[in-house]
Design a protein around this motif. Structure first.
Motif, mmCIF file in Angstrom:
data_model
loop_
_atom_site.group_PDB
_atom_site.id
_atom_site.type_symbol
_atom_site.label_atom_id
_atom_site.label_comp_id
_atom_site.label_asym_id
_atom_site.label_seq_id
_atom_site.Cartn_x
_atom_site.Cartn_y
_atom_site.Cartn_z
ATOM 1 N N VAL A 59 8.626 -1.116 9.479
ATOM 2 C CA VAL A 59 7.965 -0.011 8.793
ATOM 3 C C VAL A 59 8.442 -0.053 7.348
ATOM 4 C CG1 VAL A 59 7.617 2.481 8.737
ATOM 5 C CG2 VAL A 59 7.945 1.321 10.934
ATOM 6 N N VAL A 60 7.494 -0.039 6.416
ATOM 7 C CA VAL A 60 7.842 -0.187 4.995
ATOM 8 C C VAL A 60 7.443 1.041 4.192
ATOM 9 C CG1 VAL A 60 7.738 -2.702 5.060
ATOM 10 C CG2 VAL A 60 5.689 -1.410 4.429
ATOM 11 N N GLN A 61 8.182 1.248 3.116
ATOM 12 C CA GLN A 61 7.885 2.279 2.142
ATOM 13 C C GLN A 61 7.718 1.610 0.773
ATOM 14 O OE1 GLN A 61 11.058 2.596 3.965
ATOM 15 N NE2 GLN A 61 9.727 3.339 5.599
ATOM 16 N N GLU A 62 7.121 2.355 -0.142
ATOM 17 C CA GLU A 62 6.850 1.919 -1.515
ATOM 18 C C GLU A 62 5.934 0.699 -1.583
ATOM 19 O OE1 GLU A 62 9.363 2.224 -4.869
ATOM 20 O OE2 GLU A 62 10.850 3.439 -3.804
ATOM 21 N N MET A 63 4.960 0.665 -0.710
ATOM 22 C CA MET A 63 3.876 -0.309 -0.823
ATOM 23 C C MET A 63 2.882 0.303 -1.804
ATOM 24 S SD MET A 63 2.771 -3.260 0.104
ATOM 25 C CE MET A 63 3.772 -3.713 1.506
ATOM 26 N N THR A 64 2.339 -0.496 -2.722
ATOM 27 C CA THR A 64 1.505 0.083 -3.775
ATOM 28 C C THR A 64 0.004 -0.134 -3.597
ATOM 29 O OG1 THR A 64 1.716 -1.873 -5.179
ATOM 30 C CG2 THR A 64 3.351 -0.101 -5.484
ATOM 31 N N SER A 65 -0.389 -0.983 -2.635
ATOM 32 C CA SER A 65 -1.829 -1.251 -2.509
ATOM 33 C C SER A 65 -2.145 -1.940 -1.184
ATOM 34 C CB SER A 65 -2.296 -2.148 -3.657
ATOM 35 O OG SER A 65 -1.729 -3.446 -3.526
ATOM 36 N N PRO A 66 -3.419 -1.883 -0.784
ATOM 37 C CA PRO A 66 -3.832 -2.652 0.394
ATOM 38 C C PRO A 66 -3.607 -4.154 0.193
ATOM 39 C CG PRO A 66 -5.496 -1.005 -0.141
ATOM 40 C CD PRO A 66 -4.507 -1.013 -1.271
ATOM 41 N N ALA A 67 -3.833 -4.639 -1.016
ATOM 42 C CA ALA A 67 -3.595 -6.065 -1.303
ATOM 43 C C ALA A 67 -2.119 -6.412 -1.126
ATOM 44 C CB ALA A 67 -4.055 -6.409 -2.716
ATOM 45 N N GLY A 68 -1.248 -5.450 -1.435
ATOM 46 C CA GLY A 68 0.186 -5.665 -1.223
ATOM 47 C C GLY A 68 0.513 -5.827 0.247
ATOM 48 N N MET A 69 -0.126 -5.020 1.081
ATOM 49 C CA MET A 69 0.099 -5.137 2.535
ATOM 50 C C MET A 69 -0.327 -6.512 3.041
ATOM 51 S SD MET A 69 1.526 -2.565 4.186
ATOM 52 C CE MET A 69 0.971 -2.637 5.884
ATOM 53 N N THR A 70 -1.531 -6.933 2.690
ATOM 54 C CA THR A 70 -1.998 -8.240 3.178
ATOM 55 C C THR A 70 -1.183 -9.372 2.569
ATOM 56 O OG1 THR A 70 -3.767 -8.288 1.523
ATOM 57 C CG2 THR A 70 -4.328 -7.441 3.701
ATOM 58 N N GLY A 71 -0.765 -9.201 1.313
ATOM 59 C CA GLY A 71 0.087 -10.212 0.689
ATOM 60 C C GLY A 71 1.440 -10.311 1.352
ATOM 61 N N THR A 93 -0.972 9.375 -1.950
ATOM 62 C CA THR A 93 -0.450 9.708 -3.265
ATOM 63 C C THR A 93 0.811 8.891 -3.525
ATOM 64 O OG1 THR A 93 0.807 11.517 -2.284
ATOM 65 C CG2 THR A 93 -1.350 12.065 -3.191
ATOM 66 N N ASP A 94 1.075 8.576 -4.761
ATOM 67 C CA ASP A 94 2.274 7.850 -5.182
ATOM 68 C C ASP A 94 2.315 6.472 -4.520
ATOM 69 O OD1 ASP A 94 4.649 8.041 -6.873
ATOM 70 O OD2 ASP A 94 5.796 7.953 -5.009
ATOM 71 N N THR A 95 3.372 6.140 -3.793
ATOM 72 C CA THR A 95 3.439 4.875 -3.056
ATOM 73 C C THR A 95 3.212 5.174 -1.582
ATOM 74 O OG1 THR A 95 5.839 5.055 -2.843
ATOM 75 C CG2 THR A 95 4.994 3.767 -4.717
ATOM 76 N N TYR A 96 3.007 4.115 -0.802
ATOM 77 C CA TYR A 96 2.499 4.302 0.555
ATOM 78 C C TYR A 96 3.408 3.661 1.588
ATOM 79 C CZ TYR A 96 -1.172 4.360 -2.920
ATOM 80 O OH TYR A 96 -1.879 4.570 -4.066
ATOM 81 N N ASN A 97 3.178 4.057 2.844
ATOM 82 C CA ASN A 97 3.904 3.515 3.984
ATOM 83 C C ASN A 97 3.015 2.536 4.735
ATOM 84 O OD1 ASN A 97 6.230 5.375 3.769
ATOM 85 N ND2 ASN A 97 4.703 6.921 4.253
ATOM 86 N N GLY A 98 3.641 1.549 5.360
ATOM 87 C CA GLY A 98 2.895 0.586 6.167
ATOM 88 C C GLY A 98 3.702 0.172 7.380
ATOM 89 N N ILE A 99 3.020 -0.500 8.313
ATOM 90 C CA ILE A 99 3.688 -0.979 9.521
ATOM 91 C C ILE A 99 3.207 -2.384 9.847
ATOM 92 C CG2 ILE A 99 1.991 0.076 11.071
ATOM 93 C CD1 ILE A 99 4.362 0.603 13.033
ATOM 94 N N PHE A 100 4.153 -3.226 10.228
ATOM 95 C CA PHE A 100 3.899 -4.580 10.727
ATOM 96 C C PHE A 100 4.503 -4.653 12.127
ATOM 97 C CE2 PHE A 100 4.418 -4.816 6.123
ATOM 98 C CZ PHE A 100 3.252 -5.461 5.739
ATOM 99 N N PHE A 101 3.894 -5.432 13.011
ATOM 100 C CA PHE A 101 4.389 -5.527 14.378
ATOM 101 C C PHE A 101 4.044 -6.886 14.961
ATOM 102 C CE2 PHE A 101 0.225 -3.686 14.208
ATOM 103 C CZ PHE A 101 -0.484 -4.373 15.180
#
Length: 187
Positions: A59-71, A93-101
């Motif tokens: 689980v990540v924090q401070e992801m800035t874009s969808p392109a960042g997630m795929t990158g 808003t601001d930076t975002y959270n994501g999840i990889f599994f």
């Protein structure tokens, strides 16, 4: 050993195997505004961390874009093979959270946003493929940083938003909260 004892031991063994468990490694990581101008320089270090830790869920924090997630998925998580997938990414808003599994272990269900005045909190729901009746809820937070009463009050308001959400969950719901709590001092 007589037959009755053998049958009893087999019965106990089979009964206990019905309560099988599996260890799962869950990791959280504040990526500090990923991607940025230094991402190509930072990626080898991220790869070392991920390869060494070998998380089942990240689980990540401070992801800035969808392109960042795929990158990050292609350049870091799957740099050594197609092992991970990512959950639905929601821009807030601001930076975002994501999840990889790991796709061999988990199936993604949903990403629900809990709005706050500063940074959104995300509830990620996934299921383990071997235990499809159990939903794992992971909340990712990146609480307000810095010292001082005003910042502490903003952090408290973010946590209050999360607490209101978790209080509305069905009784006996299990969940975990991970992320960057930005806590200062001794507790």
């Amino acid at each position: 050993m007589n037959l009755k004892k053998l049958i009893f031991i087999l019965f106990i063994g089979l009964t206990l195997s019905g309560y099988a468990q599996e260890n799962v490694k869950i990791m959280t990581y504040n990526l500090l505004n990923y991607p940025d101008v230094d991402s190509a320089i930072r990626n080898p270090n991220f790869r070392i961390v991920i390869k060494t830790a070998n998380p089942d869920i990240l689980v990540v924090q401070e992801m800035t874009s969808p392109a960042g997630m795929t990158g990050f998925l292609s350049n870091v998580m799957n740099a050594y093979g197609n092992v991970y997938s990512m959950g639905t990414f929601i821009v807030g808003t601001d930076t975002y959270n994501g999840i990889f599994f790991k796709t061999t272990k988990f199936h993604f269900i949903s990403n629900t946003v809990i709005r706050t005045a500063l940074r959104d909190i995300n509830e990620f729901k996934i299921i383990h493929l071997n235990f499809p009746n159990d939903t794992l809820r992971i909340f990712s937070v990146h609480l307000k940083s810095s010292n001082g009463t005003a910042n502490e009050n903003l952090r408290a308001a973010e946590v209050d938003s999360l607490r209101k959400f978790t209080s509305a969950l069905p009784p006996n719901s299990n969940y975990m909260v991970v992320g960057d709590f930005n806590l200062y001092g001794d507790f």
